[in-house]
Scaffold this motif. Structure first.
Motif, PDB file in Angstrom:
ATOM      1  N   ALA A   1      63.923  15.959  26.069  1.00  0.00           N
ATOM      2  CA  ALA A   1      64.788  16.061  27.249  1.00  0.00           C
ATOM      3  C   ALA A   1      65.690  17.283  27.152  1.00  0.00           C
ATOM      4  O   ALA A   1      66.122  17.672  26.063  1.00  0.00           O
ATOM      5  CB  ALA A   1      65.617  14.798  27.411  1.00  0.00           C
TER       6      ALA A   1
ATOM      7  N   PHE B   1      65.488  10.961  23.051  1.00  0.00           N
ATOM      8  CA  PHE B   1      64.706  11.758  24.004  1.00  0.00           C
ATOM      9  C   PHE B   1      64.577  13.173  23.444  1.00  0.00           C
ATOM     10  O   PHE B   1      65.253  14.100  23.891  1.00  0.00           O
ATOM     11  CB  PHE B   1      65.402  11.784  25.366  1.00  0.00           C
TER      12      PHE B   1
ATOM     13  N   TYR C   1      62.738  10.072  34.300  1.00  0.00           N
ATOM     14  CA  TYR C   1      61.990   9.279  33.336  1.00  0.00           C
ATOM     15  C   TYR C   1      62.171   7.794  33.621  1.00  0.00           C
ATOM     16  O   TYR C   1      63.211   7.363  34.132  1.00  0.00           O
ATOM     17  CB  TYR C   1      62.483   9.540  31.909  1.00  0.00           C
TER      18      TYR C   1
END
Length: 303
Positions: A126, A123, A153
């Motif tokens: 993120a 990710f 998500y």
């Protein structure tokens, strides 16, 4: 850092839960009379060394070392004995390190002590992956909270593809430093339940089968300061670990004010706190024999 357990069986008569909800034998109810009010008895199961913070848990045995990561957070069981967890880097002064986060699969279906571990997805965008909930087993999808960005998500564990499915004001963090918005996630009856640590709330939002929001979020309680992870029992009651208040809180399905079950001020603050409570909660497998809530506290500089 101590791994704690609070027995809930003695709590059932206190809250007058209907026996039909749990199919609890009358003989078991007799064992727990007279009704016992909080605080719940707390038992230390294991004590970790100083400078250790254990965040989130699954009721199982997980043994693996993740090189290159200093933090493991949310964990969810998508299939029997197949877990997914968030790994990344976190600082107690600045929070989650953007770009360091990934989701891993831990397959314990062949061995409970030697899991097969594979990376499911990186990710890179993120901020701070946290809570995880199994969304759709057949489709192989999870919902993953980003506490720093204040979004949720959807991750397909087969393709490794992720996308933002929920972006709601009730999920946003408040401070510019360590950003802790949406935290714990649980799915029940097409609703996503979640905590927000800095807003101090427990809320739910209706979702479609693909995890996309199907309506506005409903705040159930703003009486859970520093709310971290939580569990829902079969009836929909919530047990919330509170960092700021150093306690384990109880909320009815309709929400409202929280009831303090354990920790400050009913018991010594040190029982569920060091500088603060780093909390998670889980309900043991095999009710009624192991109907337990597990709390985690962390205590830097002491053992």
């Amino acid at each position: 850092m101590r791994f704690l357990r609070a027995t809930l069986l003695s709590l059932l008569p206190f809250f007058s839960l209907p026996s039909t909800s749990f199919a609890l034998p009358a003989s078991d109810l007799e064992l727990h009379k007279p009704p016992q009010a909080p605080p719940l008895p707390i038992e230390v199961i294991y004590e970790f060394p100083p400078q250790t913070w254990v965040e989130n848990l699954a009721v199982h045995i997980l043994i693996h070392s993740f090189a290159g990561y200093n933090s493991l957070l949310g964990i969810a069981e998508l299939h029997p004995n197949i877990f997914y967890l968030a790994a990344g880097n976190f600082s107690l002064t600045s929070g989650g390190v953007p770009g360091s986060w990934a989701i891993f699969e831990l397959d314990l279906s062949k061995s409970a002590t030697k899991p097969r571990v594979t990376k499911t997805a990186d990710f890179p965008h993120a901020s701070f992956l946290n809570g995880i909930a199994a969304l759709h087993k057949a489709a192989g999808t999870l919902l993953v909270a980003d506490s720093g960005a204040g979004v949720v998500y959807r991750l397909n564990v087969r393709s490794g593809k992720a996308s933002t499915v929920i972006d709601d004001p009730t999920m946003k963090p408040l401070s510019p430093g360590i950003r802790l918005g949406v935290n714990g996630l649980k799915i029940r009856a097409r609703n996503l339940y979640f905590t927000n640590s800095q807003q101090g709330l427990l809320a739910r939002i209706p979702i479609q089968e693909d995890g996309v929001a199907a309506g506005p979020a409903v705040v159930l309680s703003r009486d859970v300061g520093g709310a971290d992870d939580f569990v829902l029992d079969p009836r929909g009651d919530a047990f919330v670990a509170e960092n700021v208040h150093n306690r384990l809180a109880f909320l009815r399905p309709e929400g409202g004010n929280a009831t303090n079950l354990a920790g400050a001020p009913l018991q010594d603050r040190a029982l569920l706190a060091g500088p603060s409570l780093g909390g998670s909660a889980g309900i043991g497998r095999g009710y009624p024999a192991h109907w337990l809530v597990f709390g985690l506290d962390w205590n830097f500089g002491t053992s």
